[in-house]
Each structure stands twice: as C-alpha cells, then as structure tokens.
Design a protein around this motif. Structure first.
Motif: not given
Length: 127
Positions: A7, A15, A19
């Motif tokens: 991302f 995003k 993560y």
C-alpha cells in the motif's frame, strides 16, 4: 509488513498505517508470549547460567538453557528494534513523507523473520 509496503507503493496512507499497526501488534504479541515462557522457565529453575542444573549434574541441560535464553533474548531485542523502526516509519507516514522507508523497514523485519524460521526448529523442535 508486506501489505504495508504494497500500500506504500499505492500511496494508500490509511492501509499503510493499518498494516504497520498490525506488524507492531505482532511484535508485542511475540514479546508477550516470550515473557510468559521466560517467566515459566525461570520459575521452574532454568536460568541463563543454569546453576541449578549444574548442581543436579545436568551440564547438557545447563548448556541448552544458557543458549536458549541468550539466542531468544537477542532475537527479542531485534524484534523490539523492528517495532521501534516501524513506529518511526509510522510517524513519517502520518506526515505523508518517506513512504519508501516502509520497504526498508519491511526488509529488516523479514530478516528478523527468517532468523526465527531457523531458531524455532533449532530451539523448540530439536530439543
């Protein structure tokens, strides 16, 4: 870490942050599990020096537990360092700067993962 990099290439800040937070959560989870293991093993008399085991005449056990605590402790320090690196990168991602550093942090994280892939069977399965 891989998804954060994916991302970062797409410049999807939301995003990336998700993560990175998941990666840091996994680091904290790993360290929590190791601290429970350490507490249990020390409670049962296994220490870095293995002094209690030597008194019982178990020199091999002493060597194993010394090696175990040393190697997993060093690995734990690298996990902590990785979490700190990701926190630093997260700060920069929040400012929409240096997104390429997500990949660099991910490479370090994968090095730590690969080492664990070798340590786990050595310390847990072979013993």
């Amino acid at each position: 870490a891989v998804k954060a990099h994916e991302f970062a290439v797409k410049k999807d800040i939301k995003k990336i942050k998700l993560y990175i937070y998941l990666t840091i959560f996994c680091a904290v989870l790993f360290l929590g599990i190791k601290s429970i293991e350490y507490t249990t093993e020390i409670h049962h008399g296994f220490t870095l020096s293995g002094a209690e085991l030597v008194e019982q005449g178990n020199l091999i056990g002493s060597t194993y537990w010394g090696f175990y605590f040393l190697i997993t402790g060093i690995h734990g320090l690298h996990v902590i360092a990785g979490a700190i690196v990701f926190l630093t990168v997260l700060y920069q991602v929040n400012m929409n700067q240096n997104l390429q550093r997500v990949e660099i942090a991910g490479m370090y994280w994968h090095m730590v993962d690969i080492i664990w892939i070798f340590l786990f069977p050595l310390l847990y399965i072979a013993h």
